[in-house]
Design an enzyme around this catalytic site. Structure first.
Site, PDB file in Angstrom:
ATOM      1  N   ASN A  82       0.988  -1.067  -0.016  1.00  0.00           N
ATOM      2  CA  ASN A  82      -0.035  -0.376  -0.053  1.00  0.00           C
ATOM      3  C   ASN A  82       0.515   1.238   0.033  1.00  0.00           C
ATOM      4  O   ASN A  82       1.437   2.185   0.942  1.00  0.00           O
ATOM      5  CB  ASN A  82      -0.588   0.140   1.426  1.00  0.00           C
ATOM      6  CG  ASN A  82      -2.191   0.891   1.555  1.00  0.00           C
ATOM      7  OD1 ASN A  82      -1.278   2.247   0.316  1.00  0.00           O
ATOM      8  ND2 ASN A  82      -2.920   0.662   2.441  1.00  0.00           N
ATOM      9  N   ARG A 104      -2.503  -1.761  -3.329  1.00  0.00           N
ATOM     10  CA  ARG A 104      -3.944  -1.273  -2.542  1.00  0.00           C
ATOM     11  C   ARG A 104      -4.033   0.109  -3.662  1.00  0.00           C
ATOM     12  O   ARG A 104      -2.430   0.485  -3.959  1.00  0.00           O
ATOM     13  CB  ARG A 104      -3.543  -0.439  -1.265  1.00  0.00           C
ATOM     14  CG  ARG A 104      -5.057   0.251  -0.880  1.00  0.00           C
ATOM     15  CD  ARG A 104      -4.905   1.129  -0.173  1.00  0.00           C
ATOM     16  NE  ARG A 104      -6.005   1.629  -0.080  1.00  0.00           N
ATOM     17  CZ  ARG A 104      -6.047   3.268   0.970  1.00  0.00           C
ATOM     18  NH1 ARG A 104      -4.810   4.009   1.204  1.00  0.00           N
ATOM     19  NH2 ARG A 104      -7.653   3.737   0.602  1.00  0.00           N
ATOM     20  N   HIS A 123     -12.967   3.229   0.107  1.00  0.00           N
ATOM     21  CA  HIS A 123     -12.847   2.279   1.119  1.00  0.00           C
ATOM     22  C   HIS A 123     -14.066   1.035   0.206  1.00  0.00           C
ATOM     23  O   HIS A 123     -14.432   0.109   1.131  1.00  0.00           O
ATOM     24  CB  HIS A 123     -14.263   2.790   1.992  1.00  0.00           C
ATOM     25  CG  HIS A 123     -13.096   3.683   3.045  1.00  0.00           C
ATOM     26  ND1 HIS A 123     -14.032   4.742   3.681  1.00  0.00           N
ATOM     27  CD2 HIS A 123     -12.091   3.922   3.067  1.00  0.00           C
ATOM     28  CE1 HIS A 123     -13.385   5.243   4.361  1.00  0.00           C
ATOM     29  NE2 HIS A 123     -11.931   4.966   4.301  1.00  0.00           N
ATOM     30  N   ASN A 128     -10.176   7.443  10.500  1.00  0.00           N
ATOM     31  CA  ASN A 128     -10.001   8.794  10.212  1.00  0.00           C
ATOM     32  C   ASN A 128     -10.505   9.531   8.859  1.00  0.00           C
ATOM     33  O   ASN A 128     -10.708  10.874   8.473  1.00  0.00           O
ATOM     34  CB  ASN A 128      -7.976   8.838   9.362  1.00  0.00           C
ATOM     35  CG  ASN A 128      -7.310   8.505  11.085  1.00  0.00           C
ATOM     36  OD1 ASN A 128      -7.415   9.335  12.203  1.00  0.00           O
ATOM     37  ND2 ASN A 128      -6.257   7.686  11.182  1.00  0.00           N
ATOM     38  N   GLY A 129     -10.886   8.629   7.592  1.00  0.00           N
ATOM     39  CA  GLY A 129     -12.052   9.128   6.858  1.00  0.00           C
ATOM     40  C   GLY A 129     -12.688   8.342   6.797  1.00  0.00           C
ATOM     41  O   GLY A 129     -12.637   6.966   7.426  1.00  0.00           O
ATOM     42  N   ARG A 157     -11.170  16.153   7.633  1.00  0.00           N
ATOM     43  CA  ARG A 157     -11.774  16.295   6.495  1.00  0.00           C
ATOM     44  C   ARG A 157     -13.535  17.534   6.852  1.00  0.00           C
ATOM     45  O   ARG A 157     -14.078  16.538   7.805  1.00  0.00           O
ATOM     46  CB  ARG A 157     -11.712  15.310   5.088  1.00  0.00           C
ATOM     47  CG  ARG A 157     -10.313  14.687   4.701  1.00  0.00           C
ATOM     48  CD  ARG A 157     -10.968  13.257   4.340  1.00  0.00           C
ATOM     49  NE  ARG A 157      -9.546  12.391   4.102  1.00  0.00           N
ATOM     50  CZ  ARG A 157     -10.379  11.475   4.146  1.00  0.00           C
ATOM     51  NH1 ARG A 157     -11.137  11.115   3.771  1.00  0.00           N
ATOM     52  NH2 ARG A 157      -9.132  10.236   4.282  1.00  0.00           N
ATOM     53  N   GLY A 201     -15.538   2.912  14.618  1.00  0.00           N
ATOM     54  CA  GLY A 201     -17.121   1.650  14.310  1.00  0.00           C
ATOM     55  C   GLY A 201     -16.256   0.292  14.845  1.00  0.00           C
ATOM     56  O   GLY A 201     -17.490  -0.192  16.066  1.00  0.00           O
ATOM     57  N   GLU A 240      -8.272  -5.053   5.161  1.00  0.00           N
ATOM     58  CA  GLU A 240      -8.397  -4.686   3.656  1.00  0.00           C
ATOM     59  C   GLU A 240      -7.343  -5.831   2.634  1.00  0.00           C
ATOM     60  O   GLU A 240      -7.150  -5.901   1.310  1.00  0.00           O
ATOM     61  CB  GLU A 240      -8.321  -3.366   3.650  1.00  0.00           C
ATOM     62  CG  GLU A 240      -9.765  -1.752   4.059  1.00  0.00           C
ATOM     63  CD  GLU A 240      -9.488  -0.632   4.267  1.00  0.00           C
ATOM     64  OE1 GLU A 240      -8.565  -0.895   5.295  1.00  0.00           O
ATOM     65  OE2 GLU A 240      -9.561   0.191   3.581  1.00  0.00           O
TER      66      GLU A 240
HETATM   67  P1  ADP Z   1      -7.622   4.858   9.318  1.00  0.00           P
HETATM   68  O1  ADP Z   1      -9.081   5.759   8.424  1.00  0.00           O
HETATM   69  O2  ADP Z   1      -6.321   6.207   8.842  1.00  0.00           O
HETATM   70  O3  ADP Z   1      -7.463   3.108   8.884  1.00  0.00           O
HETATM   71  P2  ADP Z   1      -8.585   3.520  11.484  1.00  0.00           P
HETATM   72  O4  ADP Z   1      -9.517   2.531  10.690  1.00  0.00           O
HETATM   73  O5  ADP Z   1      -7.427   3.363  12.373  1.00  0.00           O
HETATM   74  O6  ADP Z   1      -8.290   5.107  10.757  1.00  0.00           O
HETATM   75  O7  ADP Z   1      -9.612   4.892  13.066  1.00  0.00           O
HETATM   76  C1  ADP Z   1      -8.119   5.567  13.196  1.00  0.00           C
HETATM   77  C2  ADP Z   1      -9.773   6.315  14.479  1.00  0.00           C
HETATM   78  O8  ADP Z   1     -10.445   5.334  15.427  1.00  0.00           O
HETATM   79  C3  ADP Z   1      -9.134   7.565  15.370  1.00  0.00           C
HETATM   80  O9  ADP Z   1     -10.187   8.145  15.473  1.00  0.00           O
HETATM   81  C4  ADP Z   1      -9.201   7.153  16.646  1.00  0.00           C
HETATM   82  O10 ADP Z   1      -9.228   8.080  17.845  1.00  0.00           O
HETATM   83  C5  ADP Z   1     -10.348   5.596  16.483  1.00  0.00           C
HETATM   84  N1  ADP Z   1     -10.134   4.398  17.538  1.00  0.00           N
HETATM   85  C6  ADP Z   1      -9.203   3.793  17.494  1.00  0.00           C
HETATM   86  N2  ADP Z   1      -9.838   2.690  19.103  1.00  0.00           N
HETATM   87  C7  ADP Z   1     -10.840   4.131  19.427  1.00  0.00           C
HETATM   88  C8  ADP Z   1     -10.993   3.605  20.844  1.00  0.00           C
HETATM   89  N3  ADP Z   1     -10.796   2.200  21.539  1.00  0.00           N
HETATM   90  N4  ADP Z   1     -12.022   4.089  21.263  1.00  0.00           N
HETATM   91  C9  ADP Z   1     -12.609   5.437  20.585  1.00  0.00           C
HETATM   92  N5  ADP Z   1     -11.774   5.380  19.054  1.00  0.00           N
HETATM   93  C10 ADP Z   1     -11.248   5.217  18.714  1.00  0.00           C
END
Ligand code: ADP
Length: 403
Positions: free
Chosen positions: A7, A94, A183, A214-215, A244, A336, A388
């Site tokens: 990636n 990717r 995604h 993050n996204g 964003r 999620g 992914e």
């Molecule tokens: P990306 O889109 O970069 O792949 P991720 O899917 O890893 O990002 O998600 C990152 C987000 O998930 C961040 O906002 C982080 O704060 C949130 N996150 C990760 N673990 C937890 C947790 N235990 N409780 C609440 N939010 C979380």
């Protein structure tokens, strides 16, 4: 089959090496991250399950040097996991944007790569880096099949009235301005995974997948096909994200440009890097920080959280309208999968449309394939961990074997 998954970002390379026995039987041999490519000092973090992590700091001139360094680590007698590079039987890449060219993953050839290159303007940060990575890997492993797995491909089934913007049609004709969605690998993966866990036939199910990280994007999956998704021409549209802005009245953007004297680049920075959870909270783009600040009484952090949850709730409601109901809602991505507070506040007070969250289950569970709706809920809610890289490895194996 041993598969290397790559990636390539603008200045980074994430990688995994998977030993695939079948779609569902596999082991992770190694994973890692090359960062700060092109800077004075770059870094490589290389992980092998059961061994101490290896971190190296040194200059990494370009993506080719980065991939070369990864390959050297993979066959290193001490840190490596392979006897020789000949053990790598296929490479999966990717690849972010395939425009309207591809609705499925495909073998990387001069012809298919040139089509992806034609989409570079649509993903100016990601696509060129992806292509540099593909070409570097092809040069270093010329006899190994290379497969491109696209973020946009799954969404190519979205109907025209859902992907067209109400702008002059000539911009679609001339420049391909439309909704593409992103995604896709994750939405495809978790929609199938949720059906497997709930014993549903995906070809007869209405699913709303919420990939929140993050996204973030939400997709309506009807009978196994994406029929709408919240991200658009670019990954900016839709929900409030880390930095964003998601959906905003375009008139507001024109107004801000005029008031602040911003040009396109200036506005680009505001909507991509300074908005979202960070923009509203003035605290952080990270959902965990938002949770902590909100619990400590920070009003703007609470507002950012409330806005994100309201966005998710509205999107779910609109996709239930688009599909005339839903059987399943899937929560995935870092937020999620982990954020009890976001799941709670996005999914509360939806009994009127058949969604009954079980607050105790939502509070207390921590894991994969967990149903968090009440048994009486017409619409099931399930938490599924996405993967992914596994999607990329599966597609790569299938295409390489069929070659
Ligand atoms: P990306 O889109 O970069 O792949 P991720 O899917 O890893 O990002 O998600 C990152 C987000 O998930 C961040 O906002 C982080 O704060 C949130 N996150 C990760 N673990 C937890 C947790 N235990 N409780 C609440 N939010 C979380």
């Amino acid at each position: 089959m041993i598969i290397l998954v790559l990636n390539c970002g603008s200045s980074s390379i994430k990688y995994q090496v998977l030993d695939m026995k079948s779609d569902n039987e596999y082991s992770l041999l190694s994973k890692g991250l090359v960062e700060r490519i092109g800077e004075a000092v770059g870094s490589i973090t290389h992980k092998v399950p059961g061994k101490a992590d290896c971190v190296e700091e040194r200059p990494i001139a370009d993506h080719s040097a980065g991939i070369d360094a990864v390959l050297s680590l993979l066959i290193d007698p001490e840190k490596g996991v392979l006897k020789s590079l000949a053990d790598i039987e296929a490479v999966g890449h990717r690849t972010v944007h395939a425009g309207e060219f591809f609705s499925e993953s495909t073998l990387a050839t001069d012809e298919t790569i040139s089509k992806v290159e034609r989409c570079n303007d649509l993903a100016p940060i990601h696509n060129p880096a992806n292509i540099i990575g593909i070409n570097a890997a092809r040069a270093l492993m010329p006899n190994v099949p290379q497969v491109m797995v696209f973020d946009t491909a799954f969404h190519q089934t979205i109907p025209d009235y859902a992907y067209i913007y109400a702008l002059p049609y000539e911009y679609y004709r001339k420049y391909g301005v439309r909704r593409y969605g992103f995604h896709g690998s994750s939405h495809r993966f978790v929609s199938q995974k949720a059906c497997d866990a709930l014993d549903l036939d995906i070809n007869k199910a209405k699913i709303i997948t919420c990939h929140l990280g993050n996204g973030s994007s939400v997709t309506a999956v009807c009978n196994g096909k994406s029929v709408d998704t919240s991200m658009g021409l670019t990954p900016l549209e839709g929900l409030t994200m880390g930095t964003r802005c998601g959906n905003v009245d375009p008139g507001a953007l024109i107004y801000i440009m005029q008031k602040e004297g911003l040009d396109a680049e200036g506005l680009n920075k505001v909507v991509n890097k300074k908005s979202g959870l960070l923009g509203i909270s003035e605290t952080s783009s990270d959902n965990r920080d938002i949770d902590t600040a909100s619990a400590a009484g920070n009003r703007l952090a609470t507002l950012a959280h409330d806005k994100l949850c309201y966005d998710i709730k509205k999107c779910i409601g609109s996709y239930m309208a688009a599909m005339n109901g839903a059987d399943v809602i899937v929560m995935t991505g870092g937020i999620g999968e982990n954020s009890r507070t976001v799941r709670r506040d996005a999914l509360r007070d939806l009994e009127g449309i058949g969604i009954e969250l079980d607050f105790d289950l939502n509070e207390n569970i921590d894991g994969d394939n967990w149903i968090i709706s009440k048994p009486t809920s017409k619409v099931k809610v399930i938490v599924c961990c996405t993967n992914e890289e596994l999607v990329i490895a599966r597609d790569t194996m299938r295409i390489a074997l069929a070659k």
